[in-house]
Design a protein around this motif. Structure first.
Motif, PDB file in Angstrom:
ATOM      1  N   LYS A   6     -32.926  -5.139  36.324  1.00  0.00           N
ATOM      2  CA  LYS A   6     -33.445  -6.345  36.963  1.00  0.00           C
ATOM      3  C   LYS A   6     -32.282  -7.168  37.478  1.00  0.00           C
ATOM      4  CE  LYS A   6     -36.619 -10.222  36.284  1.00  0.00           C
ATOM      5  NZ  LYS A   6     -37.504 -10.917  35.311  1.00  0.00           N
ATOM      6  N   SER A   7     -32.344  -7.552  38.736  1.00  0.00           N
ATOM      7  CA  SER A   7     -31.250  -8.308  39.347  1.00  0.00           C
ATOM      8  C   SER A   7     -31.505  -9.810  39.242  1.00  0.00           C
ATOM      9  CB  SER A   7     -31.093  -7.925  40.817  1.00  0.00           C
ATOM     10  OG  SER A   7     -32.257  -8.295  41.550  1.00  0.00           O
ATOM     11  N   GLU A   8     -30.436 -10.564  39.314  1.00  0.00           N
ATOM     12  CA  GLU A   8     -30.527 -12.020  39.371  1.00  0.00           C
ATOM     13  C   GLU A   8     -29.565 -12.555  40.432  1.00  0.00           C
ATOM     14  OE1 GLU A   8     -29.561 -13.772  35.642  1.00  0.00           O
ATOM     15  OE2 GLU A   8     -27.902 -12.410  35.203  1.00  0.00           O
ATOM     16  N   GLY A   9     -29.654 -11.956  41.620  1.00  0.00           N
ATOM     17  CA  GLY A   9     -28.832 -12.400  42.738  1.00  0.00           C
ATOM     18  C   GLY A   9     -27.549 -11.611  42.858  1.00  0.00           C
ATOM     19  N   PHE A  10     -26.552 -12.228  43.501  1.00  0.00           N
ATOM     20  CA  PHE A  10     -25.266 -11.581  43.763  1.00  0.00           C
ATOM     21  C   PHE A  10     -24.143 -12.474  43.233  1.00  0.00           C
ATOM     22  CE2 PHE A  10     -28.256 -10.710  47.250  1.00  0.00           C
ATOM     23  CZ  PHE A  10     -28.434  -9.347  47.067  1.00  0.00           C
ATOM     24  N   PHE A  11     -23.061 -11.843  42.824  1.00  0.00           N
ATOM     25  CA  PHE A  11     -21.905 -12.620  42.370  1.00  0.00           C
ATOM     26  C   PHE A  11     -21.352 -13.434  43.540  1.00  0.00           C
ATOM     27  CE2 PHE A  11     -21.711  -9.103  39.199  1.00  0.00           C
ATOM     28  CZ  PHE A  11     -21.823  -9.891  38.049  1.00  0.00           C
ATOM     29  N   SER A  12     -21.189 -14.730  43.324  1.00  0.00           N
ATOM     30  CA  SER A  12     -20.730 -15.604  44.414  1.00  0.00           C
ATOM     31  C   SER A  12     -19.212 -15.665  44.521  1.00  0.00           C
ATOM     32  CB  SER A  12     -21.291 -17.016  44.226  1.00  0.00           C
ATOM     33  OG  SER A  12     -20.868 -17.553  42.990  1.00  0.00           O
ATOM     34  N   ASP A  13     -18.511 -15.545  43.379  1.00  0.00           N
ATOM     35  CA  ASP A  13     -17.041 -15.615  43.384  1.00  0.00           C
ATOM     36  C   ASP A  13     -16.518 -15.021  42.085  1.00  0.00           C
ATOM     37  OD1 ASP A  13     -17.496 -17.656  41.449  1.00  0.00           O
ATOM     38  OD2 ASP A  13     -17.533 -19.178  43.040  1.00  0.00           O
ATOM     39  N   VAL A  14     -15.184 -15.043  41.932  1.00  0.00           N
ATOM     40  CA  VAL A  14     -14.555 -14.457  40.751  1.00  0.00           C
ATOM     41  C   VAL A  14     -14.965 -15.197  39.487  1.00  0.00           C
ATOM     42  CG1 VAL A  14     -12.357 -13.966  39.617  1.00  0.00           C
ATOM     43  CG2 VAL A  14     -12.614 -13.555  42.081  1.00  0.00           C
ATOM     44  N   ALA A  15     -15.079 -16.523  39.558  1.00  0.00           N
ATOM     45  CA  ALA A  15     -15.490 -17.306  38.393  1.00  0.00           C
ATOM     46  C   ALA A  15     -16.884 -16.899  37.928  1.00  0.00           C
ATOM     47  CB  ALA A  15     -15.453 -18.792  38.735  1.00  0.00           C
ATOM     48  N   ASP A  16     -17.768 -16.588  38.863  1.00  0.00           N
ATOM     49  CA  ASP A  16     -19.115 -16.143  38.538  1.00  0.00           C
ATOM     50  C   ASP A  16     -19.061 -14.811  37.805  1.00  0.00           C
ATOM     51  OD1 ASP A  16     -21.868 -16.044  38.410  1.00  0.00           O
ATOM     52  OD2 ASP A  16     -22.145 -15.492  40.518  1.00  0.00           O
ATOM     53  N   ILE A  17     -18.178 -13.929  38.243  1.00  0.00           N
ATOM     54  CA  ILE A  17     -18.017 -12.627  37.589  1.00  0.00           C
ATOM     55  C   ILE A  17     -17.491 -12.796  36.171  1.00  0.00           C
ATOM     56  CG2 ILE A  17     -16.756 -10.438  37.651  1.00  0.00           C
ATOM     57  CD1 ILE A  17     -16.758 -10.677  40.723  1.00  0.00           C
ATOM     58  N   ASP A  18     -16.481 -13.658  36.013  1.00  0.00           N
ATOM     59  CA  ASP A  18     -15.853 -13.851  34.702  1.00  0.00           C
ATOM     60  C   ASP A  18     -16.801 -14.473  33.682  1.00  0.00           C
ATOM     61  OD1 ASP A  18     -13.529 -12.779  35.700  1.00  0.00           O
ATOM     62  OD2 ASP A  18     -12.587 -14.714  36.127  1.00  0.00           O
ATOM     63  N   SER A  19     -17.755 -15.277  34.149  1.00  0.00           N
ATOM     64  CA  SER A  19     -18.658 -15.966  33.226  1.00  0.00           C
ATOM     65  C   SER A  19     -19.909 -15.144  32.891  1.00  0.00           C
ATOM     66  CB  SER A  19     -19.090 -17.311  33.823  1.00  0.00           C
ATOM     67  OG  SER A  19     -19.840 -17.130  35.020  1.00  0.00           O
ATOM     68  N   HIS A  20     -20.054 -14.008  33.554  1.00  0.00           N
ATOM     69  CA  HIS A  20     -21.247 -13.175  33.357  1.00  0.00           C
ATOM     70  C   HIS A  20     -20.925 -12.031  32.402  1.00  0.00           C
ATOM     71  CE1 HIS A  20     -24.419 -10.220  34.501  1.00  0.00           C
ATOM     72  NE2 HIS A  20     -25.130 -11.300  34.714  1.00  0.00           N
ATOM     73  N   PRO A  21     -21.920 -11.549  31.633  1.00  0.00           N
ATOM     74  CA  PRO A  21     -21.683 -10.370  30.798  1.00  0.00           C
ATOM     75  C   PRO A  21     -21.109  -9.213  31.618  1.00  0.00           C
ATOM     76  CG  PRO A  21     -23.795 -11.339  30.239  1.00  0.00           C
ATOM     77  CD  PRO A  21     -23.298 -12.087  31.441  1.00  0.00           C
ATOM     78  N   GLU A  22     -20.166  -8.498  31.040  1.00  0.00           N
ATOM     79  CA  GLU A  22     -19.486  -7.415  31.748  1.00  0.00           C
ATOM     80  C   GLU A  22     -20.466  -6.342  32.197  1.00  0.00           C
ATOM     81  OE1 GLU A  22     -16.066  -3.985  30.975  1.00  0.00           O
ATOM     82  OE2 GLU A  22     -16.839  -5.203  29.312  1.00  0.00           O
ATOM     83  N   GLN A  23     -20.370  -5.961  33.472  1.00  0.00           N
ATOM     84  CA  GLN A  23     -21.173  -4.862  34.005  1.00  0.00           C
ATOM     85  C   GLN A  23     -20.300  -3.621  34.043  1.00  0.00           C
ATOM     86  OE1 GLN A  23     -24.203  -7.635  36.656  1.00  0.00           O
ATOM     87  NE2 GLN A  23     -23.194  -5.952  37.666  1.00  0.00           N
TER      88      GLN A  23
END
Length: 264
Positions: free
Chosen positions: A58-75
């Motif tokens: 299940k998706s919840e949008g797209f990563f907007s920037d590096v900070a968004d990636i760092d704050s999200h559970p590792e994929q």
């Protein structure tokens, strides 16, 4: 569980003859018990779902920037960048991996099949048409060059116009494009599974029957001139391809025929 029905109606009003008909079936199934492999989470099991149920992420949008990636559970599928698909950590273990697979929207098996036909004739001139369709069906958009462009030097289609870019990050419906392999973006997920229902005009025919007195003078029992078309229209949500056949290969053809039918 299901129902099935059919109806046909024929009637004459003076010299006008007309007919209407159709059929409809609805079938819903549930897998009550099956000998499936061990699954560590109930949400991963096919038991309790319909045959053909899609499973994925299940998706919840797209990563907007590096900070968004760092704050999200590792994929853990591949390295991600801004514009890549952000998945839900379904089992809440702090990472996104193969254990976050769950049932996602739709099934590959239609629950509804239907068709209807109509026709009329007046003073030898006539028309007939057949429509067929399915509903409550989903399809996976995975055709190379159309829905999965640029990989292996593939082409790109207008389907990708709504992809993620820095300028479209707030409105994008598809992930960023790349010529590199991206194991993250092309997993089975709810972005690539879409409504596969359709209604098609399978065939239509216009014709003219010669009057019996003229046919008898020509020494024939009957004579009909006709123009016929097949695969004329499709009303669906796919647009780019035939919803019944999303693979690469020879496309479904629209055809037109003109002829004369004579019986003795």
């Amino acid at each position: 569980m299901g129902i099935e029905s059919a109806l046909d109606w024929k009637h004459n009003i003076g010299e006008l003859k007309y007919n209407l008909g159709g059929n409809f079936s609805f079938v819903r199934n549930t897998i009550l018990e099956m000998n499936e492999a061990y699954r560590p989470y109930e949400s991963m099991k096919t038991t309790g779902h319909s045959m053909g149920q899609f499973f994925g992420y299940k998706s919840e949008g797209f990563f907007s920037d590096v900070a968004d990636i760092d704050s999200h559970p590792e994929q853990r599928f591949s390295e991600v960048s801004p514009g890549d698909i952000k998945y839900v950590d379904h089992n809440k273990d702090g990472r996104v991996d193969e254990f976050d697979i769950q049932a996602i929207k739709g099934t590959a098996v239609p629950e509804i099949y239907y068709a209807f036909n109509l026709g009329m004739e007046y003073k030898g001139f006539g028309f007939s048409a057949l429509f067929q369709g399915t509903a409550n069906k989903s399809v996976l958009l995975n055709t190379q060059d159309i829905f999965v462009p640029l990989r292996d030097n593939g082409n790109i289609s207008s389907f990708s116009a709504s992809r993620w870019t820095e300028a479209t990050k707030t409105t994008a419906k598809l992930p960023r494009l790349s010529t590199q392999e991206n194991l993250n973006n092309y997993k089975n997920n709810d972005i690539w599974i879409v409504n596969g229902s359709f209604l098609k005009l399978r065939n239509a025919e216009f014709y003219y029957n010669l009057p019996e007195d003229i046919a008898s003078k020509l020494k024939v029992g009957s004579c009909r001139f006709y123009i016929r078309g097949n695969n004329l229209l499709s009303f669906d949500s796919i647009g780019m391809m035939d919803p019944e056949y999303l693979g690469r290969g020879y496309p479904t053809l629209r055809s037109y025929l003109a002829g004369v039918k004579i019986s003795f």
